[in-house]
Design a protein around this motif. Sequence first.
Motif, PDB file in Angstrom:
ATOM      1  N   GLU A 155      74.218 -50.646 -12.193  1.00  0.00           N
ATOM      2  CA  GLU A 155      74.091 -52.075 -11.929  1.00  0.00           C
ATOM      3  C   GLU A 155      73.501 -52.384 -10.553  1.00  0.00           C
ATOM      4  O   GLU A 155      72.971 -53.469 -10.351  1.00  0.00           O
ATOM      5  N   GLN A 156      73.538 -51.462  -9.602  1.00  0.00           N
ATOM      6  CA  GLN A 156      73.071 -51.732  -8.234  1.00  0.00           C
ATOM      7  C   GLN A 156      71.623 -52.224  -8.155  1.00  0.00           C
ATOM      8  O   GLN A 156      71.359 -53.221  -7.476  1.00  0.00           O
ATOM      9  N   PHE A 162      69.943 -53.833 -10.251  1.00  0.00           N
ATOM     10  CA  PHE A 162      69.857 -55.159 -10.860  1.00  0.00           C
ATOM     11  C   PHE A 162      70.473 -56.239  -9.971  1.00  0.00           C
ATOM     12  O   PHE A 162      70.037 -57.379 -10.007  1.00  0.00           O
ATOM     13  N   ILE A 163      71.460 -55.844  -9.179  1.00  0.00           N
ATOM     14  CA  ILE A 163      72.017 -56.788  -8.209  1.00  0.00           C
ATOM     15  C   ILE A 163      70.927 -57.153  -7.203  1.00  0.00           C
ATOM     16  O   ILE A 163      70.735 -58.327  -6.873  1.00  0.00           O
ATOM     17  N   ALA A 164      70.203 -56.124  -6.733  1.00  0.00           N
ATOM     18  CA  ALA A 164      69.111 -56.370  -5.780  1.00  0.00           C
ATOM     19  C   ALA A 164      68.003 -57.213  -6.419  1.00  0.00           C
ATOM     20  O   ALA A 164      67.483 -58.147  -5.800  1.00  0.00           O
ATOM     21  N   MET A 165      67.654 -56.891  -7.662  1.00  0.00           N
ATOM     22  CA  MET A 165      66.605 -57.652  -8.350  1.00  0.00           C
ATOM     23  C   MET A 165      67.026 -59.098  -8.568  1.00  0.00           C
ATOM     24  O   MET A 165      66.216 -60.004  -8.423  1.00  0.00           O
ATOM     25  N   ALA A 166      68.285 -59.308  -8.931  1.00  0.00           N
ATOM     26  CA  ALA A 166      68.778 -60.667  -9.154  1.00  0.00           C
ATOM     27  C   ALA A 166      68.745 -61.471  -7.859  1.00  0.00           C
ATOM     28  O   ALA A 166      68.425 -62.660  -7.872  1.00  0.00           O
ATOM     29  N   SER A 167      69.051 -60.819  -6.736  1.00  0.00           N
ATOM     30  CA  SER A 167      69.010 -61.534  -5.460  1.00  0.00           C
ATOM     31  C   SER A 167      67.579 -61.903  -5.074  1.00  0.00           C
ATOM     32  O   SER A 167      67.355 -62.876  -4.360  1.00  0.00           O
ATOM     33  N   ALA A 196      70.052 -58.868 -17.386  1.00  0.00           N
ATOM     34  CA  ALA A 196      70.273 -57.424 -17.467  1.00  0.00           C
ATOM     35  C   ALA A 196      71.612 -57.054 -16.834  1.00  0.00           C
ATOM     36  O   ALA A 196      72.350 -56.221 -17.365  1.00  0.00           O
ATOM     37  N   LEU A 197      71.924 -57.690 -15.735  1.00  0.00           N
ATOM     38  CA  LEU A 197      73.193 -57.457 -15.063  1.00  0.00           C
ATOM     39  C   LEU A 197      74.369 -57.859 -15.964  1.00  0.00           C
ATOM     40  O   LEU A 197      75.376 -57.148 -16.047  1.00  0.00           O
ATOM     41  N   GLN A 247      65.058 -43.778 -19.114  1.00  0.00           N
ATOM     42  CA  GLN A 247      64.392 -45.043 -18.805  1.00  0.00           C
ATOM     43  C   GLN A 247      65.348 -46.236 -18.882  1.00  0.00           C
ATOM     44  O   GLN A 247      64.910 -47.349 -19.170  1.00  0.00           O
ATOM     45  N   SER A 248      66.626 -45.999 -18.633  1.00  0.00           N
ATOM     46  CA  SER A 248      67.619 -47.054 -18.836  1.00  0.00           C
ATOM     47  C   SER A 248      67.302 -48.322 -18.047  1.00  0.00           C
ATOM     48  O   SER A 248      67.394 -49.427 -18.587  1.00  0.00           O
ATOM     49  N   ALA A 249      66.910 -48.190 -16.794  1.00  0.00           N
ATOM     50  CA  ALA A 249      66.632 -49.379 -15.979  1.00  0.00           C
ATOM     51  C   ALA A 249      65.474 -50.192 -16.559  1.00  0.00           C
ATOM     52  O   ALA A 249      65.560 -51.422 -16.655  1.00  0.00           O
TER      53      ALA A 249
END
Length: 189
Positions: free
Chosen positions: A71-72, A74-79, A88-89, A161-163
């Motif tokens: 999840e890390q 995606f946290i950065a991408m969401a911010s 996705a998060l 390729q999960s991310a």
Amino acid sequence: MSKREKTKQEKRQWVLTVVILSFALSVVMSVLTSLFVDSAGLLVALLALIVLISIGVITDVIGTAVTSADEQPFIAMASKRIKGAKQALRLIRKAERVSSLLNDVVGDIVGVISGSAGSVIALYLAAMGLPTAVASVLIAAFTSAFMIGGKAAGKSIAIEQSANIVLFVGKMMALFERKTTKRKKNKKN
């Protein structure tokens, strides 16, 4: 109500939701497949079977990717407000339910319906002169081999390729959410 009791109640509600959803999806998919396959010719029935197998493999890949994604990032991408990262998060934070729904519910339903579609195809082949037993075995083997082989190949791709997979699904969800939000706003106006 204690936190433990609340968790137990949520789990019971989730199981009930899965049962009801499984029933509804099974009915809808079975009816649509039956109508489509029964009224179609052999080639269309084969195409329907391939589509069903593909749905099973794709949902398995997505379910596996969600459970193996971290999840890390995606946290950065969401911010940074990257489209689809928030969705996705959400998927990753509900990985157990997403995996259960996609891998188990959809996978099992597609497996059963693929068997039904396969039996119709076997009847077509028997009508063309192939012994019924041989036709049934061939279609069952074809369906099993491609379903199991596709899922086996898909799992390694899903883990590697999960991310990317989860972000793609998140973007699709964001697009869908945006369209449904626009429709709701237009209806209100």
